[in-house]
Design a protein around this motif. Sequence first.
Motif, mmCIF file in Angstrom:
data_model
loop_
_atom_site.group_PDB
_atom_site.id
_atom_site.type_symbol
_atom_site.label_atom_id
_atom_site.label_comp_id
_atom_site.label_asym_id
_atom_site.label_seq_id
_atom_site.Cartn_x
_atom_site.Cartn_y
_atom_site.Cartn_z
ATOM 1 N N UNK A 24 20.370 20.397 51.800
ATOM 2 C CA UNK A 24 19.463 20.344 50.668
ATOM 3 C C UNK A 24 18.365 19.344 51.018
ATOM 4 N N UNK A 25 17.104 19.735 50.864
ATOM 5 C CA UNK A 25 15.992 18.853 51.212
ATOM 6 C C UNK A 25 15.379 18.147 50.009
ATOM 7 N N UNK A 26 15.443 18.719 48.874
ATOM 8 C CA UNK A 26 14.794 18.186 47.675
ATOM 9 C C UNK A 26 14.330 19.366 46.841
ATOM 10 N N UNK A 27 13.224 19.979 47.259
ATOM 11 C CA UNK A 27 12.769 21.213 46.616
ATOM 12 C C UNK A 27 13.526 22.408 47.183
ATOM 13 N N UNK A 28 13.723 22.405 48.480
ATOM 14 C CA UNK A 28 14.248 23.590 49.176
ATOM 15 C C UNK A 28 15.675 23.411 49.667
ATOM 16 N N UNK A 29 16.368 24.538 49.677
ATOM 17 C CA UNK A 29 17.588 24.634 50.464
ATOM 18 C C UNK A 29 17.136 25.064 51.845
ATOM 19 N N UNK A 30 17.617 24.374 52.876
ATOM 20 C CA UNK A 30 17.323 24.743 54.252
ATOM 21 C C UNK A 30 18.466 25.596 54.768
ATOM 22 N N UNK A 31 18.103 26.758 55.333
ATOM 23 C CA UNK A 31 19.096 27.695 55.852
ATOM 24 C C UNK A 31 18.777 28.025 57.306
ATOM 25 N N UNK A 32 19.791 28.369 58.061
ATOM 26 C CA UNK A 32 19.653 28.758 59.464
ATOM 27 C C UNK A 32 19.924 30.251 59.570
ATOM 28 N N UNK A 44 14.009 27.642 51.254
ATOM 29 C CA UNK A 44 13.985 28.417 50.009
ATOM 30 C C UNK A 44 13.802 27.461 48.829
ATOM 31 N N UNK A 45 12.592 27.440 48.245
ATOM 32 C CA UNK A 45 12.400 26.604 47.058
ATOM 33 C C UNK A 45 13.347 27.048 45.942
ATOM 34 N N UNK A 46 14.002 26.096 45.339
ATOM 35 C CA UNK A 46 14.994 26.399 44.310
ATOM 36 C C UNK A 46 14.330 26.510 42.942
ATOM 37 N N UNK A 47 13.480 27.490 42.816
ATOM 38 C CA UNK A 47 12.781 27.744 41.568
ATOM 39 C C UNK A 47 12.965 29.218 41.202
ATOM 40 N N UNK A 48 13.478 29.491 40.008
ATOM 41 C CA UNK A 48 13.707 30.892 39.631
ATOM 42 C C UNK A 48 12.401 31.655 39.453
#
Length: 139
Positions: A24-32, A44-48
């Motif tokens: 978790x970065x803050x705004x985004x989940x970082x995925x590989x 992926x910004x965690x905003x619906x």
Amino acid sequence: MLPGQKAGFELDPRLENESQPVMWLGLCELRLRDDRRWPWLILVPQRPGIEEMHDLTPLDQAVLTFETNMVSKALKEATGCTKINCAALGNVVRQLHVHVVARSEGDAGWPGPVWGYGERVPYRREDLHKLAETIRSRL
């Protein structure tokens, strides 16, 4: 629910199926992305309901830029690649997400784009986890 995840946010199933969470970065989940042809990260910004960068608030736009730059630098340092490619296309997966891909001369498809080139080649689980840990340690 991830720390800071907004109520109503759901990760697109295609992103979930083809990538693994890194952190978790803050705004985004970082995925590989699970494709060993290229070291490939996805923010992926965690905003619906967000499909475009301009749909984000100005503050979230700034944070997304900061996180993308931070991840790009970490990936380049971790891989020693020739070039970092960043893109937010969204033609197939509409949910806003930013690709950060490490490219090197002679890699699969060089110098063309990674999209539409061959079939995804999954990592061995231990290699996927090792790369994720390398990225985490640089962030």
